[in-house]
Design a protein around this motif. Structure first.
Motif, short mmCIF file in Angstrom:
data_model
loop_
_atom_site.label_atom_id
_atom_site.label_comp_id
_atom_site.label_asym_id
_atom_site.label_seq_id
_atom_site.Cartn_x
_atom_site.Cartn_y
_atom_site.Cartn_z
N MET A 221 64.16 46.54 32.95
CA MET A 221 63.13 46.74 34.01
C MET A 221 61.70 47.32 33.54
SD MET A 221 64.69 45.50 36.50
CE MET A 221 66.11 45.27 37.31
N ILE A 222 61.73 47.92 32.81
CA ILE A 222 60.61 48.47 32.22
C ILE A 222 59.41 47.45 31.75
CG2 ILE A 222 59.31 50.26 31.02
CD1 ILE A 222 61.54 52.22 31.40
N TRP A 223 60.40 46.68 30.74
CA TRP A 223 59.48 45.73 29.89
C TRP A 223 59.05 44.60 31.00
CZ3 TRP A 223 62.04 43.47 24.66
CH2 TRP A 223 61.09 42.96 24.03
N TYR A 224 60.24 43.88 31.71
CA TYR A 224 59.77 42.90 32.36
C TYR A 224 58.73 43.45 33.40
CZ TYR A 224 63.20 39.46 31.13
OH TYR A 224 64.19 38.55 30.51
N GLY A 225 58.76 44.59 34.01
CA GLY A 225 57.80 45.09 34.94
C GLY A 225 56.42 45.16 34.37
N ILE A 226 56.21 45.75 33.18
CA ILE A 226 54.98 45.62 32.73
C ILE A 226 54.27 44.47 32.39
CG2 ILE A 226 53.62 46.26 30.36
CD1 ILE A 226 55.55 48.63 30.20
N LEU A 227 55.30 43.25 32.04
CA LEU A 227 54.90 42.03 31.89
C LEU A 227 54.39 41.31 33.20
CD1 LEU A 227 57.57 40.44 29.43
CD2 LEU A 227 55.28 41.44 28.78
N ASP A 228 55.00 41.56 34.25
CA ASP A 228 54.91 40.80 35.46
C ASP A 228 53.68 41.56 36.43
OD1 ASP A 228 57.26 39.29 35.57
OD2 ASP A 228 58.37 40.59 36.87
N ILE A 229 53.37 42.63 35.82
CA ILE A 229 52.00 43.19 36.42
C ILE A 229 50.87 42.65 35.64
CG2 ILE A 229 50.61 45.55 36.40
CD1 ILE A 229 53.32 47.02 36.92
N PHE A 230 51.06 42.54 34.26
CA PHE A 230 49.95 42.08 33.56
C PHE A 230 49.77 40.35 33.75
CE2 PHE A 230 50.08 45.88 31.11
CZ PHE A 230 48.75 46.04 30.83
N ALA A 231 50.80 39.77 34.02
CA ALA A 231 50.93 38.33 34.35
C ALA A 231 50.70 38.12 35.71
CB ALA A 231 52.31 37.68 34.04
N GLY A 232 50.73 39.03 36.61
CA GLY A 232 50.43 38.81 37.92
C GLY A 232 49.17 39.33 38.57
N PRO A 233 49.19 40.46 39.03
CA PRO A 233 48.08 41.11 39.70
C PRO A 233 46.81 41.17 38.48
CG PRO A 233 49.84 42.47 40.21
CD PRO A 233 50.13 41.45 39.24
N VAL A 234 47.10 41.73 37.36
CA VAL A 234 46.11 41.85 36.68
C VAL A 234 45.49 40.45 36.18
CG1 VAL A 234 45.56 42.44 33.87
CG2 VAL A 234 46.86 43.91 35.38
N PHE A 235 46.34 39.36 35.89
CA PHE A 235 45.74 38.04 35.56
C PHE A 235 44.96 37.37 36.77
CE2 PHE A 235 46.60 33.57 36.30
CZ PHE A 235 45.85 32.99 35.14
N LEU A 236 45.61 37.57 37.86
CA LEU A 236 44.89 37.05 39.10
C LEU A 236 43.56 37.60 39.35
CD1 LEU A 236 47.94 36.82 41.25
CD2 LEU A 236 47.01 34.86 40.44
#
Length: 282
Positions: A221-236
């Motif tokens: 969860m920690i790993w995927y959560g960090i990835l989703d944050i960087f590939a989601g809000p940060v990227f957008l």
């Protein structure tokens, strides 16, 4: 909040998220929800007819917020017998979070669409790339639900789709003609390189969690959560920032409806018709 969530919705597998894992998911949910509110504000500041990129981002962030609320509540998972385990427990199961794949099924093609609409790719190339994004997600879901070694066959199919996506993002699309010229091209290359790098890490996370059962569901969860944050809000936010100085009309995506032109922003043809009507009335 993690204790309460796990008490109300107890884990349904041998290997499951801990209280700390649930707490992290609540924190990630807050990040997605806050990003969604900021995106709503930015979207409303855009003129009507020029909100497509922001509204795609709204769909992505809304879906991710709901998903992380579900996972933080320990909902949206199913137990699957883990292929690899060293605890000596017979038929030990692991939580597989299908709700995460539902999120990716919706958001990943939209993130690709957000990026590729800024290029000169034709519609068929864009649709094929979006399909490969769906293939990547579905292969990850199917592979995670398979208990035997055959899961790695689906993993391989997903990697093949990922290679196609990389080809389009890093080679094919940059060699097309960008409507807004060099400014848009440089912003696209930065954004595409960033997203392509993030995509490398997802298969690694899958192999260590759903695939190989190497890390615990909490670490997953920690790993995927960090990835989703960087590939989601940060990227957008970074992508939209790169578009800040680009004339939206260069994309050819602005609505032709009079009501979508904004206050006092009639098109040339509409002004001409109004002028002709005035002459006739005179």
């Amino acid at each position: 909040m993690g204790n309460e969530a796990l008490d109300i919705n107890p884990p349904n597998a041998t290997f499951n998220i801990s209280t700390n894992g649930s707490d992290w998911l609540w924190a990630a949910f807050c990040i997605f929800a806050a990003s969604l509110l900021v995106m709503v504000f930015l979207d409303l500041k855009r003129p009507r007819g020029a909100r497509l990129f922001h509204q795609i981002a709204l769909v992505v962030l809304t879906t991710a917020s709901i998903t992380y609320f579900s996972m933080a509540s320990d909902l949206g998972a199913t137990p699957i017998v883990a292929e690899f385990r060293d605890d000596g427990i017979e038929n030990a199961t692991r939580q597989i979070w299908y709700v995460r794949y539902i999120q990716w099924f919706i958001t990943f093609p939209l993130i690709l669409l957000e990026l590729l609409l800024a290029t000169g790719l034709n519609l068929s190339d864009i649709m094929t790339t979006l399909f490969m994004g769906i293939v990547l997600v579905v292969m990850g879901l199917v592979g995670s639900l398979v208990q035997s070694t055959y899961k790695w066959g689906f993993f391989t199919f997903g990697i093949a789709a990922l290679f196609y996506i990389w080809y389009v993002l890093l080679w094919h699309a940059p060699h097309t003609t960008f409507a807004a010229g060099g400014v848009l091209r440089s912003g696209y290359i930065r954004s595409a390189s960033y997203l392509s790098f993030m995509l490398i890490t997802y298969p690694i996370a899958w192999a260590c969690s759903e695939g190989g059962n190497v890390i615990t569901p909490t670490s997953e969860m920690i790993w995927y959560g960090i990835l989703d944050i960087f590939a989601g809000p940060v990227f957008l936010f970074l992508f939209l920032w790169n578009l800040r100085s680009v004339d939206y009309s260069a994309f050819g995506l602005q609505s032709g409806k009079y009501t979508d032109q904004g206050e006092g922003a009639a098109t040339t043809s509409q002004r001409q018709k109004a002028a002709e009507a005035g002459v006739d009335n005179a």
